[in-house]
Design a protein around this motif. Sequence first.
Motif, PDB file in Angstrom:
ATOM      1  N   GLY A 176      -6.079   8.322   1.042  1.00  0.00           N
ATOM      2  CA  GLY A 176      -6.133   9.196  -0.136  1.00  0.00           C
ATOM      3  C   GLY A 176      -5.387  10.497   0.091  1.00  0.00           C
ATOM      4  N   ALA A 177      -5.433  11.015   1.325  1.00  0.00           N
ATOM      5  CA  ALA A 177      -4.716  12.256   1.634  1.00  0.00           C
ATOM      6  C   ALA A 177      -3.212  12.078   1.502  1.00  0.00           C
ATOM      7  CB  ALA A 177      -5.069  12.717   3.049  1.00  0.00           C
ATOM      8  N   LEU A 178      -2.719  10.864   1.742  1.00  0.00           N
ATOM      9  CA  LEU A 178      -1.286  10.606   1.574  1.00  0.00           C
ATOM     10  C   LEU A 178      -0.852  10.811   0.127  1.00  0.00           C
ATOM     11  CD1 LEU A 178      -0.782   7.412   3.812  1.00  0.00           C
ATOM     12  CD2 LEU A 178      -0.206   9.785   4.368  1.00  0.00           C
ATOM     13  N   PHE A 179      -1.757  10.551  -0.816  1.00  0.00           N
ATOM     14  CA  PHE A 179      -1.459  10.801  -2.236  1.00  0.00           C
ATOM     15  C   PHE A 179      -1.188  12.293  -2.456  1.00  0.00           C
ATOM     16  CE2 PHE A 179      -3.226   6.654  -2.519  1.00  0.00           C
ATOM     17  CZ  PHE A 179      -2.912   6.126  -3.760  1.00  0.00           C
ATOM     18  N   LEU A 180      -2.009  13.142  -1.825  1.00  0.00           N
ATOM     19  CA  LEU A 180      -1.844  14.589  -1.990  1.00  0.00           C
ATOM     20  C   LEU A 180      -0.544  15.071  -1.351  1.00  0.00           C
ATOM     21  CD1 LEU A 180      -5.480  15.870  -1.276  1.00  0.00           C
ATOM     22  CD2 LEU A 180      -4.416  15.360  -3.476  1.00  0.00           C
ATOM     23  N   VAL A 181      -0.235  14.550  -0.180  1.00  0.00           N
ATOM     24  CA  VAL A 181       1.007  14.962   0.502  1.00  0.00           C
ATOM     25  C   VAL A 181       2.223  14.580  -0.331  1.00  0.00           C
ATOM     26  CG1 VAL A 181       2.442  14.631   2.552  1.00  0.00           C
ATOM     27  CG2 VAL A 181      -0.046  14.808   2.786  1.00  0.00           C
ATOM     28  N   ALA A 182       2.275  13.320  -0.776  1.00  0.00           N
ATOM     29  CA  ALA A 182       3.426  12.861  -1.570  1.00  0.00           C
ATOM     30  C   ALA A 182       3.519  13.614  -2.898  1.00  0.00           C
ATOM     31  CB  ALA A 182       3.320  11.360  -1.823  1.00  0.00           C
ATOM     32  N   SER A 183       2.389  13.773  -3.575  1.00  0.00           N
ATOM     33  CA  SER A 183       2.396  14.448  -4.877  1.00  0.00           C
ATOM     34  C   SER A 183       2.797  15.907  -4.749  1.00  0.00           C
ATOM     35  CB  SER A 183       1.011  14.345  -5.525  1.00  0.00           C
ATOM     36  OG  SER A 183       0.676  13.006  -5.794  1.00  0.00           O
ATOM     37  N   GLY A 184       2.265  16.591  -3.759  1.00  0.00           N
ATOM     38  CA  GLY A 184       2.583  18.004  -3.580  1.00  0.00           C
ATOM     39  C   GLY A 184       4.027  18.233  -3.184  1.00  0.00           C
ATOM     40  N   ALA A 185       4.504  17.512  -2.168  1.00  0.00           N
ATOM     41  CA  ALA A 185       5.868  17.720  -1.659  1.00  0.00           C
ATOM     42  C   ALA A 185       6.913  17.323  -2.687  1.00  0.00           C
ATOM     43  CB  ALA A 185       6.067  16.935  -0.361  1.00  0.00           C
ATOM     44  N   TYR A 186       6.736  16.155  -3.299  1.00  0.00           N
ATOM     45  CA  TYR A 186       7.761  15.644  -4.197  1.00  0.00           C
ATOM     46  C   TYR A 186       7.657  16.206  -5.613  1.00  0.00           C
ATOM     47  CZ  TYR A 186       9.614  12.618  -0.637  1.00  0.00           C
ATOM     48  OH  TYR A 186      10.219  12.160   0.509  1.00  0.00           O
ATOM     49  N   SER A 187       6.675  17.059  -5.868  1.00  0.00           N
ATOM     50  CA  SER A 187       6.628  17.824  -7.117  1.00  0.00           C
ATOM     51  C   SER A 187       7.188  19.223  -6.905  1.00  0.00           C
ATOM     52  CB  SER A 187       5.192  17.921  -7.645  1.00  0.00           C
ATOM     53  OG  SER A 187       4.674  16.646  -7.942  1.00  0.00           O
ATOM     54  N   ALA A 188       6.963  19.787  -5.708  1.00  0.00           N
ATOM     55  CA  ALA A 188       7.479  21.130  -5.412  1.00  0.00           C
ATOM     56  C   ALA A 188       8.996  21.128  -5.265  1.00  0.00           C
ATOM     57  CB  ALA A 188       6.832  21.663  -4.132  1.00  0.00           C
ATOM     58  N   HIS A 216       0.818  -1.222   0.000  1.00  0.00           N
ATOM     59  CA  HIS A 216       0.000   0.000   0.000  1.00  0.00           C
ATOM     60  C   HIS A 216       0.851   1.272   0.000  1.00  0.00           C
ATOM     61  CE1 HIS A 216      -3.514  -2.517   0.893  1.00  0.00           C
ATOM     62  NE2 HIS A 216      -4.256  -1.456   0.606  1.00  0.00           N
ATOM     63  N   SER A 217       2.153   1.133   0.291  1.00  0.00           N
ATOM     64  CA  SER A 217       3.023   2.311   0.251  1.00  0.00           C
ATOM     65  C   SER A 217       3.412   2.685  -1.181  1.00  0.00           C
ATOM     66  CB  SER A 217       4.293   2.055   1.073  1.00  0.00           C
ATOM     67  OG  SER A 217       5.141   1.112   0.440  1.00  0.00           O
ATOM     68  N   VAL A 218       3.158   1.801  -2.138  1.00  0.00           N
ATOM     69  CA  VAL A 218       3.593   2.025  -3.524  1.00  0.00           C
ATOM     70  C   VAL A 218       2.735   3.055  -4.271  1.00  0.00           C
ATOM     71  CG1 VAL A 218       3.956   0.907  -5.768  1.00  0.00           C
ATOM     72  CG2 VAL A 218       4.647  -0.258  -3.664  1.00  0.00           C
ATOM     73  N   PRO A 219       1.381   2.947  -4.275  1.00  0.00           N
ATOM     74  CA  PRO A 219       0.575   3.856  -5.103  1.00  0.00           C
ATOM     75  C   PRO A 219       0.785   5.347  -4.847  1.00  0.00           C
ATOM     76  CG  PRO A 219      -0.756   1.982  -4.398  1.00  0.00           C
ATOM     77  CD  PRO A 219       0.526   1.897  -3.649  1.00  0.00           C
ATOM     78  N   PRO A 220       0.923   5.842  -3.592  1.00  0.00           N
ATOM     79  CA  PRO A 220       1.170   7.287  -3.425  1.00  0.00           C
ATOM     80  C   PRO A 220       2.464   7.754  -4.081  1.00  0.00           C
ATOM     81  CG  PRO A 220       0.415   6.327  -1.359  1.00  0.00           C
ATOM     82  CD  PRO A 220       0.696   5.192  -2.276  1.00  0.00           C
ATOM     83  N   TRP A 221       3.509   6.928  -4.014  1.00  0.00           N
ATOM     84  CA  TRP A 221       4.767   7.276  -4.677  1.00  0.00           C
ATOM     85  C   TRP A 221       4.591   7.319  -6.188  1.00  0.00           C
ATOM     86  CZ3 TRP A 221       8.471   9.375  -2.011  1.00  0.00           C
ATOM     87  CH2 TRP A 221       8.737   8.999  -0.698  1.00  0.00           C
ATOM     88  N   ALA A 222       3.851   6.363  -6.738  1.00  0.00           N
ATOM     89  CA  ALA A 222       3.618   6.341  -8.187  1.00  0.00           C
ATOM     90  C   ALA A 222       2.831   7.566  -8.633  1.00  0.00           C
ATOM     91  CB  ALA A 222       2.866   5.054  -8.568  1.00  0.00           C
ATOM     92  N   ALA A 223       1.829   7.959  -7.839  1.00  0.00           N
ATOM     93  CA  ALA A 223       1.051   9.159  -8.163  1.00  0.00           C
ATOM     94  C   ALA A 223       1.931  10.403  -8.115  1.00  0.00           C
ATOM     95  CB  ALA A 223      -0.118   9.301  -7.178  1.00  0.00           C
TER      96      ALA A 223
END
Length: 501
Positions: A383-395, A328-335
Amino acid sequence: MQFFKEKQNGDAEIEDQQPPRQNGEYGDGTPIYDDDLHVQCPPHTTERKLVNKIDFRVIPCLCIMYLLAFLDRVNIANANVFRMSNPDQLNLTGVKYNNALVIFFVPYVLFEIPSNILLKKLKPNWWLSGCMFMFGLTTICQGLVSNYSGLLTTRFFLGLFETGMFPGCFYLIGMWYRRHEAQRRYTFFFSSTTLAGAFGGLLASAIGKMDGMRGYAGWRWIFILEGTLTCVVSFFFFFLLPVFPEDAKWLTPEEKQYVKARLYADQGRSAAERAITASDVRNVFKDAKVFVGGFMYFGLIVTAYGYAYFSPGIIQGYGYSPIQTQLHSVPPWAAAFGFAMVVAYVSDKFRHRFAFVVLCLSVCIVGLGMLLGITKNTHTEYGALFLVASGAYSAMPVVVCWFNMNLGGHHRRSIGSAWQIGFGNIGGIIAVYAFLKKDAPKYVPGYSIGIAFCCMSLLTSALYFAMCAYQNRKRQKTVSHLTDYEKTELGDLSPDYRYLL
């Protein structure tokens, strides 16, 4: 025939016209540009083909190297899911696990600038592949420790040997590409971290099944196998890692001159031939923008490392088994990887950075706010973990690319990039102690600290934008009477230089 010509804002454009008489011919050691910065593409190739050639040689090696570096850095989180902290293993009670995480950052922060100076002196393939072998070996040793002291020792040396990876690679990429080309390359490289997070979860779920094999617990095998992979790859990378454009043997003399000239049209002379001195270091820190750039990254690191080190534990708190937690730790990183690449493409297309920093940080803050405000709904929290990972690792790649590519010349970029990464990683110390066992499973202090530091990064990014815009407007009204040598020494402080916003 196509030629580069410098525009008023510092970017290079293509013009269809014949150039005036060149200062030199390809291959004779004389730069192929004249006073108006016209440059002819080498025979039998095009600019697009040459950039593609650089892409295939520079980016893949650096991505794989940093993927393995980040994997070796954060796989302790995966190992901890497989009972590393248990009394029958290393018995990491209280904040001992957090201490083991934080000691990594002590040498990692202190030796960033010396590492980049050595990178230039010793050549990237020697320095980076050597460091890579040593942190791979240290990771193997991490899997063989028998007590808390041994874990602290290996984490310290892991930080020491990894200190040159991130700033060194960013510095190297910046010496190959023009500013409006760089974001996609920076982001693809930086996204090695998200790929490492995803790959690490999958790999750990498989390696964890080796628990008890040859008398070793599953968490030990994670360190041993992943460290061995790093050591093996480092031998190949001694021959494959790219060097600076001036030293690249895989480019023809004509192509070297063209690469140097196109970068000169965009950023000015690099002064690659001159060694970095103590006065260069002092002069860099006379620029207030350098300090602001450090705080921009510092704020993001708190959230990013908080997620990297503690997301497996957060996910496990939702009631999953160790194997399910890793998966379950994989999908947020992929997103996060997908979102980062979209942001990078659009940012390069519009040749703008600040608005995309604001967008990514806003996404991260929303995700952290959801984790704070929502309780007893594990699907929404996940689902919120997707937003945290996507926002931080894109910024993060946008902030680092924006700052690094606004530093002109080898000296300012080498020192400035190392400063930003080194100072920023002090935030990792805060991240490590923001998520404590006693705060599980809600981690209210950790999420609150993350929001606060994202806001700090947002404010300092706005300040950096304002400072660069002010300098650009001021220089539009300035008539330069400096010599080429003086402009080279000034780098981005030259009155002819224009900052990317």
